[in-house]
Scaffold this active site. Structure first.
Site, PDB file in Angstrom:
ATOM      1  N   ASN A  18     -35.735  71.245 -24.443  1.00 15.86           N
ATOM      2  CA  ASN A  18     -35.585  69.786 -24.601  1.00 15.86           C
ATOM      3  C   ASN A  18     -36.923  69.076 -24.421  1.00 15.86           C
ATOM      4  O   ASN A  18     -37.195  68.100 -25.110  1.00 15.86           O
ATOM      5  CB  ASN A  18     -34.536  69.250 -23.623  1.00 15.86           C
ATOM      6  CG  ASN A  18     -33.128  69.439 -24.162  1.00 15.86           C
ATOM      7  OD1 ASN A  18     -32.727  68.770 -25.112  1.00 15.86           O
ATOM      8  ND2 ASN A  18     -32.393  70.383 -23.578  1.00 15.86           N
ATOM      9  N   HIS A 114     -26.897  66.038 -20.835  1.00 17.11           N
ATOM     10  CA  HIS A 114     -25.860  66.945 -20.348  1.00 17.11           C
ATOM     11  C   HIS A 114     -25.214  67.651 -21.551  1.00 17.11           C
ATOM     12  O   HIS A 114     -24.874  66.985 -22.534  1.00 17.11           O
ATOM     13  CB  HIS A 114     -24.807  66.174 -19.555  1.00 17.11           C
ATOM     14  CG  HIS A 114     -23.763  67.067 -18.982  1.00 17.11           C
ATOM     15  ND1 HIS A 114     -24.005  67.877 -17.891  1.00 17.11           N
ATOM     16  CD2 HIS A 114     -22.493  67.329 -19.375  1.00 17.11           C
ATOM     17  CE1 HIS A 114     -22.921  68.584 -17.634  1.00 17.11           C
ATOM     18  NE2 HIS A 114     -21.995  68.266 -18.513  1.00 17.11           N
TER      19      HIS A 114
HETATM   20  C1  GAR Z   1     -29.876  72.155 -21.524  1.00 24.25           C
HETATM   21  O1  GAR Z   1     -28.790  72.653 -22.239  1.00 24.25           O
HETATM   22  C2  GAR Z   1     -29.479  70.921 -20.736  1.00 24.25           C
HETATM   23  O2  GAR Z   1     -28.567  70.117 -21.406  1.00 24.25           O
HETATM   24  C3  GAR Z   1     -28.852  71.547 -19.527  1.00 24.25           C
HETATM   25  O3  GAR Z   1     -29.697  72.639 -19.219  1.00 24.25           O
HETATM   26  C4  GAR Z   1     -30.296  73.128 -20.414  1.00 24.25           C
HETATM   27  C5  GAR Z   1     -31.801  73.194 -20.228  1.00 24.25           C
HETATM   28  O4  GAR Z   1     -32.439  73.810 -21.313  1.00 24.25           O
HETATM   29  N1  GAR Z   1     -28.743  70.596 -18.450  1.00 24.25           N
HETATM   30  C6  GAR Z   1     -27.713  70.560 -17.608  1.00 24.25           C
HETATM   31  O5  GAR Z   1     -26.809  71.356 -17.623  1.00 24.25           O
HETATM   32  C7  GAR Z   1     -27.746  69.415 -16.591  1.00 24.25           C
HETATM   33  N2  GAR Z   1     -26.468  69.229 -16.009  1.00 24.25           N
HETATM   34  P1  GAR Z   1     -33.987  73.603 -21.633  1.00 24.25           P
HETATM   35  O6  GAR Z   1     -34.774  73.905 -20.346  1.00 24.25           O
HETATM   36  O7  GAR Z   1     -34.299  74.614 -22.699  1.00 24.25           O
HETATM   37  O8  GAR Z   1     -34.199  72.180 -22.101  1.00 24.25           O
END
Ligand code: GAR
Length: 204
Positions: A18, A114
């Site tokens: 992200n 989220h």
């Molecule tokens: C993502 O899917 C984000 O939406 C989730 O963790 C992942 C991080 O991925 N966040 C949550 O679950 C917060 N409650 P990334 O490090 O590759 O962005």
């Protein structure tokens, strides 16, 4: 004349896809009213730190285990944000709890992505892959992602954007996680950051 931009800090804990979507959106002009000036990582091994460095963005690890307690951890982060004059905080896969001591200092200035359609599969204990496992277990046919403001209630702040994603036969949590990222998170997070940045600039 140089355009004023909201100064953004992105908080990360893991892979940072992200964060990458935000960096890319800044490069191609989707994010124009804000600029990522700081990445805060909750652990030193987060690959997101590499992504920040590759983009020339300052990355600082603030590790809770290395602090005296939760209050000390939050105060260290607050000091860093104050020093860097941060206007907007983006939680992008940030897995460390922030209490009211922190969130109350930044009303409508912290946003989170989220990986589900809030109010489904959210709140305490729902993070990362776990969210998708629960969605599959429940048997919903549509899931998605939500970008929302952060307050003292886990996943309880005002919703800014949502996007739905279909669940397909044979999905595993990993497959679903990737689809939700590609079809929802990486699209709506940059859009929401731009929207809130524009509002911050207008209010300055
Ligand atoms: C993502 O899917 C984000 O939406 C989730 O963790 C992942 C991080 O991925 N966040 C949550 O679950 C917060 N409650 P990334 O490090 O590759 O962005």
């Amino acid at each position: 004349m140089l355009m004023k931009k909201a100064r953004i800090a992105v908080f990360v804990s893991g892979g940072g896809t992200n964060l990458q979507a935000l960096i890319d959106a800044q490069k191609n002009g989707i994010i124009n009213n804000g600029e990522i000036v700081l990445v805060v990582a909750s652990n030193r091994e987060a690959y997101a730190i590499e992504r920040a460095k590759n983009a020339g963005i300052e990355a600082v690890a603030v590790v809770k285990k290395e602090c005296n307690d939760q209050l000390d951890f939050e105060n260290k982060v607050i000091d860093l944000l104050t020093e860097r004059k941060i206007d907007l905080i983006v939680l992008a896969g940030f897995m460390t709890i922030l209490t009211e001591h922190f969130t109350s200092k930044y009303p409508e200035r912290i946003i989170n992505v989220h990986p589900a359609l809030i109010p489904s599969f959210c709140g305490k204990g729902y993070y990362g892959l776990r969210v998708h496992e629960e969605a599959l277990k429940y048997g919903v046919k549509v899931t998605g992602a939500t970008v929302h403001f952060v307050n003292e209630i886990p996943d309880g702040g005002k919703i800014i954007m949502q996007k739905a994603v279909y669940i397909e036969d044979g999905d595993t949590a990993q497959v679903l996680q990737k689809r939700v990222m590609e079809q929802a998170e990486w699209i709506i997070l940059p859009q929401a950051v731009e929207k809130v940045s524009a509002e911050i600039i207008k209010a300055l």
